[in-house]
Design a protein around this motif. Sequence first.
Motif, PDB file in Angstrom:
ATOM      1  N   ILE A 164     -13.460   1.441   2.909  1.00  0.00           N
ATOM      2  CA  ILE A 164     -12.197   2.098   3.225  1.00  0.00           C
ATOM      3  C   ILE A 164     -11.206   1.019   3.658  1.00  0.00           C
ATOM      4  O   ILE A 164     -11.506   0.199   4.528  1.00  0.00           O
ATOM      5  N   GLY A 165     -10.040   0.996   3.031  1.00  0.00           N
ATOM      6  CA  GLY A 165      -9.041  -0.012   3.341  1.00  0.00           C
ATOM      7  C   GLY A 165      -7.833   0.575   4.056  1.00  0.00           C
ATOM      8  O   GLY A 165      -7.515   1.751   3.888  1.00  0.00           O
ATOM      9  N   PHE A 166      -7.181  -0.271   4.835  1.00  0.00           N
ATOM     10  CA  PHE A 166      -5.951   0.132   5.529  1.00  0.00           C
ATOM     11  C   PHE A 166      -4.868  -0.910   5.292  1.00  0.00           C
ATOM     12  O   PHE A 166      -5.054  -2.094   5.566  1.00  0.00           O
ATOM     13  N   ARG A 167      -3.769  -0.461   4.744  1.00  0.00           N
ATOM     14  CA  ARG A 167      -2.557  -1.277   4.679  1.00  0.00           C
ATOM     15  C   ARG A 167      -1.376  -0.339   4.481  1.00  0.00           C
ATOM     16  O   ARG A 167      -1.532   0.772   3.967  1.00  0.00           O
ATOM     17  N   ASN A 168      -0.220  -0.794   4.869  1.00  0.00           N
ATOM     18  CA  ASN A 168       0.940   0.098   4.903  1.00  0.00           C
ATOM     19  C   ASN A 168       1.332   0.640   3.537  1.00  0.00           C
ATOM     20  O   ASN A 168       1.789   1.786   3.418  1.00  0.00           O
ATOM     21  N   SER A 169       1.157  -0.159   2.491  1.00  0.00           N
ATOM     22  CA  SER A 169       1.598   0.286   1.168  1.00  0.00           C
ATOM     23  C   SER A 169       0.669   1.330   0.567  1.00  0.00           C
ATOM     24  O   SER A 169       1.074   2.080  -0.316  1.00  0.00           O
ATOM     25  N   GLU A 170      -0.574   1.390   1.023  1.00  0.00           N
ATOM     26  CA  GLU A 170      -1.609   2.274   0.480  1.00  0.00           C
ATOM     27  C   GLU A 170      -1.876   2.022  -1.006  1.00  0.00           C
ATOM     28  O   GLU A 170      -2.503   2.831  -1.693  1.00  0.00           O
ATOM     29  N   LYS A 171      -1.405   0.891  -1.537  1.00  0.00           N
ATOM     30  CA  LYS A 171      -1.629   0.538  -2.943  1.00  0.00           C
ATOM     31  C   LYS A 171      -3.120   0.344  -3.190  1.00  0.00           C
ATOM     32  O   LYS A 171      -3.789  -0.347  -2.435  1.00  0.00           O
ATOM     33  N   PRO A 172      -3.664   0.940  -4.253  1.00  0.00           N
ATOM     34  CA  PRO A 172      -5.098   0.796  -4.539  1.00  0.00           C
ATOM     35  C   PRO A 172      -5.484  -0.661  -4.770  1.00  0.00           C
ATOM     36  O   PRO A 172      -4.665  -1.478  -5.182  1.00  0.00           O
ATOM     37  N   GLU A 173      -6.741  -0.975  -4.512  1.00  0.00           N
ATOM     38  CA  GLU A 173      -7.232  -2.342  -4.670  1.00  0.00           C
ATOM     39  C   GLU A 173      -8.659  -2.295  -5.189  1.00  0.00           C
ATOM     40  O   GLU A 173      -9.440  -1.406  -4.834  1.00  0.00           O
ATOM     41  N   GLU A 174      -8.995  -3.256  -6.036  1.00  0.00           N
ATOM     42  CA  GLU A 174     -10.353  -3.347  -6.564  1.00  0.00           C
ATOM     43  C   GLU A 174     -11.350  -3.488  -5.417  1.00  0.00           C
ATOM     44  O   GLU A 174     -11.080  -4.180  -4.431  1.00  0.00           O
ATOM     45  N   ASN A 175     -12.477  -2.829  -5.530  1.00  0.00           N
ATOM     46  CA  ASN A 175     -13.573  -2.844  -4.551  1.00  0.00           C
ATOM     47  C   ASN A 175     -13.285  -2.033  -3.292  1.00  0.00           C
ATOM     48  O   ASN A 175     -14.108  -1.999  -2.381  1.00  0.00           O
ATOM     49  N   VAL A 176     -12.125  -1.373  -3.243  1.00  0.00           N
ATOM     50  CA  VAL A 176     -11.804  -0.494  -2.112  1.00  0.00           C
ATOM     51  C   VAL A 176     -11.829   0.947  -2.615  1.00  0.00           C
ATOM     52  O   VAL A 176     -11.079   1.312  -3.518  1.00  0.00           O
ATOM     53  N   ASP A 177     -12.703   1.755  -2.048  1.00  0.00           N
ATOM     54  CA  ASP A 177     -12.895   3.128  -2.538  1.00  0.00           C
ATOM     55  C   ASP A 177     -11.723   4.035  -2.214  1.00  0.00           C
ATOM     56  O   ASP A 177     -11.356   4.903  -3.013  1.00  0.00           O
ATOM     57  N   SER A 178     -11.136   3.844  -1.040  1.00  0.00           N
ATOM     58  CA  SER A 178      -9.974   4.660  -0.667  1.00  0.00           C
ATOM     59  C   SER A 178      -9.096   3.857   0.281  1.00  0.00           C
ATOM     60  O   SER A 178      -9.599   3.069   1.083  1.00  0.00           O
ATOM     61  N   MET A 179      -7.789   4.060   0.166  1.00  0.00           N
ATOM     62  CA  MET A 179      -6.830   3.279   0.950  1.00  0.00           C
ATOM     63  C   MET A 179      -5.984   4.211   1.807  1.00  0.00           C
ATOM     64  O   MET A 179      -5.561   5.288   1.356  1.00  0.00           O
ATOM     65  N   TYR A 180      -5.731   3.784   3.040  1.00  0.00           N
ATOM     66  CA  TYR A 180      -4.948   4.584   3.979  1.00  0.00           C
ATOM     67  C   TYR A 180      -3.906   3.712   4.671  1.00  0.00           C
ATOM     68  O   TYR A 180      -4.019   2.477   4.714  1.00  0.00           O
ATOM     69  N   ALA A 181      -2.907   4.368   5.241  1.00  0.00           N
ATOM     70  CA  ALA A 181      -1.927   3.686   6.084  1.00  0.00           C
ATOM     71  C   ALA A 181      -2.473   3.607   7.506  1.00  0.00           C
ATOM     72  O   ALA A 181      -3.343   4.401   7.900  1.00  0.00           O
ATOM     73  N   LEU A 182      -1.969   2.681   8.282  1.00  0.00           N
ATOM     74  CA  LEU A 182      -2.467   2.488   9.646  1.00  0.00           C
ATOM     75  C   LEU A 182      -2.297   3.730  10.512  1.00  0.00           C
ATOM     76  O   LEU A 182      -3.099   3.969  11.424  1.00  0.00           O
ATOM     77  N   ASN A 183      -1.270   4.520  10.224  1.00  0.00           N
ATOM     78  CA  ASN A 183      -1.064   5.717  11.056  1.00  0.00           C
ATOM     79  C   ASN A 183      -2.117   6.796  10.797  1.00  0.00           C
ATOM     80  O   ASN A 183      -2.130   7.834  11.460  1.00  0.00           O
ATOM     81  N   GLN A 184      -3.004   6.568   9.839  1.00  0.00           N
ATOM     82  CA  GLN A 184      -4.103   7.491   9.559  1.00  0.00           C
ATOM     83  C   GLN A 184      -5.428   7.010  10.145  1.00  0.00           C
ATOM     84  O   GLN A 184      -6.469   7.617   9.907  1.00  0.00           O
ATOM     85  N   LEU A 185      -5.367   5.929  10.914  1.00  0.00           N
ATOM     86  CA  LEU A 185      -6.582   5.295  11.428  1.00  0.00           C
ATOM     87  C   LEU A 185      -7.476   6.258  12.205  1.00  0.00           C
ATOM     88  O   LEU A 185      -8.692   6.315  11.983  1.00  0.00           O
TER      89      LEU A 185
END
Length: 320
Positions: free
Chosen positions: A167-188
């Motif tokens: 699970i990845g966190f970054r503000n853009s929420e842009k998908p990335e290889e090897n990351v199953d799901s991406m979220y913004a920090l405010n969803q932590l």
Amino acid sequence: MQKRKLVIAQNLDEDYIMRINAIIPEWEIIVGKDNTIWQKHLEDAEIIVSWKKEMERMLIQNNMNLRWLQSWSAGVNSLPLQVFEEKKIHITSANGVHAYPISETIFALMLALTRKIHSYIKNQQTKTWHHANLSLELHGKTIALLGIGAIGMETAKIAKAFGMKVIGFRNSEKPEENVDSMYALNQLDEILPICDYVVVTLPYTKETHHLFKKQQFKLMKPSSFFINIGRGSIVVEEDLIHALQSKEIAGAGLDVFEKEPLHGESPLWALENVIITPHTAGSTEHYTKRVIEDIFIPNLQSYIQGSTPSINLVDYQKGY
């Protein structure tokens, strides 16, 4: 006519000096870590590689010719950024040079905590044969990576080799290889309860200041581990200590702290479920090579042609 001047406040091999000189043959190049080598050249240096604390006074007094700083570290939060911005000085960071060593450190800490290696090392020192209640394994677990830059992406790639859910966190929420799901920090807070490992690789900014405090540790699983190789001030250290002492979380691997060096009276030193490294996660035999070859030389070639150095150019609004 006075020569344009480059100050490199690090020791470099002659080969690198020759390569830089070939790009700027008309410049005067000052190289050396000792401040007696570069101190008298600061006032008219156009480019500085590797900022030192004692340079700050000269910068603030407004008598520097500086146009561009190549930081020797990835983090720039310790620099007087407001002064740099006011003087319209470009800063490029060493972001990216740490991807391999820090991702290795992250997994070293995760594996050591999971497989009780730190406990066995202590037992070895006292010749104690004890199981240490070893039971956990890392394969198939869920890892949250706070910060999907070069370090986060490399860590995600390794995590996939262990069959982990990433699970990845970054503000853009842009998908990335090897990351199953991406979220913004405010969803932590929504995601923390499902994570087995929480890894902080974020830079220190106003947004990330004390991002982890009592509430976030309470949301984590009692069996989960917290790894911080980002910046110490992203965490309220007292709250982390409480979470570790009260077993709200299973353990922590810590390379950075609110105040460094970590004070000898800190309870963290004595906790059995903590592994401490002295802000060395990014140390590598290839550090100089990556800063000079991958970042500084390409940026220098652009700069000489009249362009703004673009690799790792710091955005003053973001703080990194």
